[in-house]
Design an enzyme around this catalytic site. Structure first.
Site, PDB file in Angstrom:
ATOM      1  N   GLY A  69       5.301   3.941   7.878  1.00  0.00           N
ATOM      2  CA  GLY A  69       4.824   5.313   7.712  1.00  0.00           C
ATOM      3  C   GLY A  69       5.806   6.189   6.942  1.00  0.00           C
ATOM      4  N   THR A  70       7.080   6.011   7.200  1.00  0.00           N
ATOM      5  CA  THR A  70       8.089   6.833   6.520  1.00  0.00           C
ATOM      6  C   THR A  70       8.016   6.611   5.015  1.00  0.00           C
ATOM      7  OG1 THR A  70       9.529   6.782   8.451  1.00  0.00           O
ATOM      8  CG2 THR A  70      10.582   7.266   6.340  1.00  0.00           C
ATOM      9  N   ASN A 149       2.370  13.894  16.347  1.00  0.00           N
ATOM     10  CA  ASN A 149       2.938  12.826  17.170  1.00  0.00           C
ATOM     11  C   ASN A 149       3.523  13.321  18.485  1.00  0.00           C
ATOM     12  OD1 ASN A 149       4.604  13.910  14.987  1.00  0.00           O
ATOM     13  ND2 ASN A 149       6.274  12.724  15.868  1.00  0.00           N
ATOM     14  N   GLN A 177      -0.470   8.671  13.512  1.00  0.00           N
ATOM     15  CA  GLN A 177      -0.796   8.689  14.950  1.00  0.00           C
ATOM     16  C   GLN A 177      -2.298   8.571  15.209  1.00  0.00           C
ATOM     17  OE1 GLN A 177       1.153   8.512  17.544  1.00  0.00           O
ATOM     18  NE2 GLN A 177       3.090   8.684  16.452  1.00  0.00           N
ATOM     19  N   SER A 197       0.927   3.463   9.672  1.00  0.00           N
ATOM     20  CA  SER A 197       2.056   2.606  10.043  1.00  0.00           C
ATOM     21  C   SER A 197       1.571   1.510  10.975  1.00  0.00           C
ATOM     22  CB  SER A 197       3.111   3.467  10.750  1.00  0.00           C
ATOM     23  OG  SER A 197       4.090   2.649  11.334  1.00  0.00           O
ATOM     24  N   GLY A 198       2.021   0.258  10.726  1.00  0.00           N
ATOM     25  CA  GLY A 198       1.558  -0.885  11.522  1.00  0.00           C
ATOM     26  C   GLY A 198       1.980  -0.856  12.980  1.00  0.00           C
ATOM     27  N   HIS A 199       3.223  -0.433  13.237  1.00  0.00           N
ATOM     28  CA  HIS A 199       3.724  -0.623  14.606  1.00  0.00           C
ATOM     29  C   HIS A 199       3.140   0.363  15.612  1.00  0.00           C
ATOM     30  CE1 HIS A 199       6.979   2.535  15.008  1.00  0.00           C
ATOM     31  NE2 HIS A 199       6.820   2.559  13.700  1.00  0.00           N
ATOM     32  N   THR A 235       9.024  -7.819  -3.482  1.00  0.00           N
ATOM     33  CA  THR A 235       8.204  -8.966  -3.074  1.00  0.00           C
ATOM     34  C   THR A 235       7.320  -8.568  -1.895  1.00  0.00           C
ATOM     35  OG1 THR A 235       9.887 -10.469  -3.846  1.00  0.00           O
ATOM     36  CG2 THR A 235       8.308 -11.368  -2.261  1.00  0.00           C
ATOM     37  N   CYS A 323      12.243  10.097  17.384  1.00  0.00           N
ATOM     38  CA  CYS A 323      13.317  10.511  16.477  1.00  0.00           C
ATOM     39  C   CYS A 323      14.131  11.632  17.097  1.00  0.00           C
ATOM     40  CB  CYS A 323      12.748  11.018  15.155  1.00  0.00           C
ATOM     41  SG  CYS A 323      11.430  10.006  14.565  1.00  0.00           S
TER      42      CYS A 323
HETATM   43  N1  PLP Z   1       4.533   9.995  10.769  1.00  0.00           N
HETATM   44  C1  PLP Z   1       4.286  10.146  12.079  1.00  0.00           C
HETATM   45  C2  PLP Z   1       3.298  11.192  12.512  1.00  0.00           C
HETATM   46  C3  PLP Z   1       4.916   9.345  13.029  1.00  0.00           C
HETATM   47  O1  PLP Z   1       4.651   9.520  14.323  1.00  0.00           O
HETATM   48  C4  PLP Z   1       5.841   8.362  12.570  1.00  0.00           C
HETATM   49  C5  PLP Z   1       6.585   7.544  13.542  1.00  0.00           C
HETATM   50  O2  PLP Z   1       6.845   7.937  14.641  1.00  0.00           O
HETATM   51  C6  PLP Z   1       6.052   8.229  11.196  1.00  0.00           C
HETATM   52  C7  PLP Z   1       5.391   9.061  10.323  1.00  0.00           C
HETATM   53  C8  PLP Z   1       6.990   7.211  10.655  1.00  0.00           C
HETATM   54  O3  PLP Z   1       6.438   5.919  10.699  1.00  0.00           O
HETATM   55  P1  PLP Z   1       7.355   4.619  10.662  1.00  0.00           P
HETATM   56  O4  PLP Z   1       8.004   4.520  12.012  1.00  0.00           O
HETATM   57  O5  PLP Z   1       6.407   3.491  10.404  1.00  0.00           O
HETATM   58  O6  PLP Z   1       8.329   4.785   9.564  1.00  0.00           O
END
Ligand code: PLP
Length: 383
Positions: A69-70, A149, A177, A197-199, A235, A323
């Site tokens: 996601g980042t 989030n 989210q 984001s996958g996780h 890759t 975070c």
């Molecule tokens: N955006 C939101 C709203 C999130 O909650 C998060 C992760 O907590 C991210 C972005 C970042 O995603 P990633 O952990 O896959 O980098």
């Protein structure tokens, strides 16, 4: 243990791991290689892209796999801002994830962009009049998250995107989210870019994606071999993409059944906590919120102390976003919603998944009541 921190991360689902396994072992090829091993990897990547596009109802060429996601947020914001010659102005909100806020800050410091943070109300909902007033002829991109989030508030993204388009401005949403909880149909939302984001969905950490509408110009962040149609070199993470696609498909297929159950469990948790803990306050919007998010402030306590007490009672949750956890700073989201810093420091977030049972909710309510009592009485002993 009852794990109620699904907004921070989720375990990898068995079906996802099984889908990935061949591409970590016998079909390990590089998707850019021109031999049979590479061909198999390339086909798997193509298939994963098609599956993701089917959920988002977009074209396959509009799916860019990223490391999470980042990266998707950074690519959307820096990529669109630097490629788009409209001007040097970005519209966002103060409650975005750090990935968005820090990318905007970078564009301000290094590229002279002006950033307008449109205020939110006490529920964390964007102020529409202020948003409409913030859109300018030189606005390069708007970015507003689909769901927050920390407090779970859902924004009217389709309406926001429409207003931006009326002024010719591309619109990005961070939907990290929202997977499995809200519709991710990019066309229905009317957005130009959307991050996932996958996780957060039962896929591993280290894979995500950016939906980017065709013809929206983008400057890549990563330069190199020109993978992902030149928009994201490196890759390809074939197994990651396969796992992401499987997780997204499963989340989408289960969404209709999962959401009513999650909402019922969430509402029961909210009701129980507000009834059992004197002074507890619900954070975020009472209705327009993620089905699995129950966030509170417990004035007169400390969020971190409640977390410790809850963990002793077998409940794992968080004091806001992962975070921000561990830092002494009050949550920027709650502060932007007008919560006084000393109250923001008492925040605790519970994020449920669809396997939660009524018994677990009842146990959580009892644990929160006892944890809050323990923290309050400790405060009297150790001032
Ligand atoms: N955006 C939101 C709203 C999130 O909650 C998060 C992760 O907590 C991210 C972005 C970042 O995603 P990633 O952990 O896959 O980098």
């Amino acid at each position: 243990m009852i794990y109620l921190d699904n907004a921070a991360t989720t375990p990898v689902r068995r079906e996802v791991l099984e889908a990935m396994w061949p591409y970590l072992t016998q079909d390990f090829g590089n998707a850019s290689s021109h031999h049979s091993v590479g061909d198999r990897a390339r086909l798997a990547l193509k298939d994963a892209r098609e599956r993701v596009a089917a959920v988002l109802r977009c074209k396959t060429g509009e799916v860019i796999f990223t490391s999470g996601g980042t990266e998707a947020d950074n690519l959307a914001l820096k990529g669109i801002a630097l490629a788009n010659p409209r001007g040097r102005h970005i519209v966002t909100t103060p409650i975005e994830h750090e990935a968005v806020l820090a990318a905007c800050d970078y564009l301000q410091r290094h590229h002279g962009f002006e950033i307008t943070h449109v205020p939110v109300d006490a529920y964390g909902s964007i102020r529409m009049e202020a948003y409409a007033a913030a859109l300018r002829a030189d606005t390069t991109v708007c970015t507003v998250m689909l769901a927050n989030n920390e407090v779970g508030t859902v924004q009217p993204v389709a309406e926001l995107a429409k207003l931006a388009h009326g002024r010719g401005i591309p619109f990005h949403t961070d939907a990290v989210q929202a997977g499995g909880a809200l519709s991710l149909e990019a066309t229905a939302l009317g957005v130009d870019a959307l991050s996932l984001s996958g996780h957060k969905l039962g896929a591993p950490k280290g894979v995500g994606m950016l939906f980017l509408k065709s013809r929206v110009p983008i400057e890549p962040l990563l330069h190199g071999g020109g993978q992902e149609r030149g928009r994201r070199s490196g890759t390809e993470n074939v197994a990651g993409a396969v796992g992401f696609a499987r997780a997204l498909e499963l989340a989408e297929a289960e969404r209709a059944a999962a959401v009513p159950h999650l909402m019922a469990m969430r509402d029961e948790l909210i009701r129980g906590v507000l009834a059992e803990v004197p002074g507890a306050i619900l954070s975020g919007h009472p209705k327009e919120r993620l089905p699995g998010n129950a966030s509170f402030c417990f004035p007169g306590t400390s969020g971190e102390s409640i977390l410790l007490q809850l963990e002793e009672r077998g409940i794992v949750c968080s004091s806001g976003s992962a975070c921000a956890a561990g830092s002494d700073e009050p949550s920027h989201v709650l502060v932007a919603m007008g919560v006084p810093p000393e109250v923001a420091q008492t925040a605790v977030r519970f994020t449920l998944n669809s396997s939660i049972t009524a018994e677990q909710v009842a146990e959580t309510v009892r644990a929160v009541r006892d944890a809050a009592r323990a923290v309050v009485s400790l405060r009297f002993v150790i001032p």
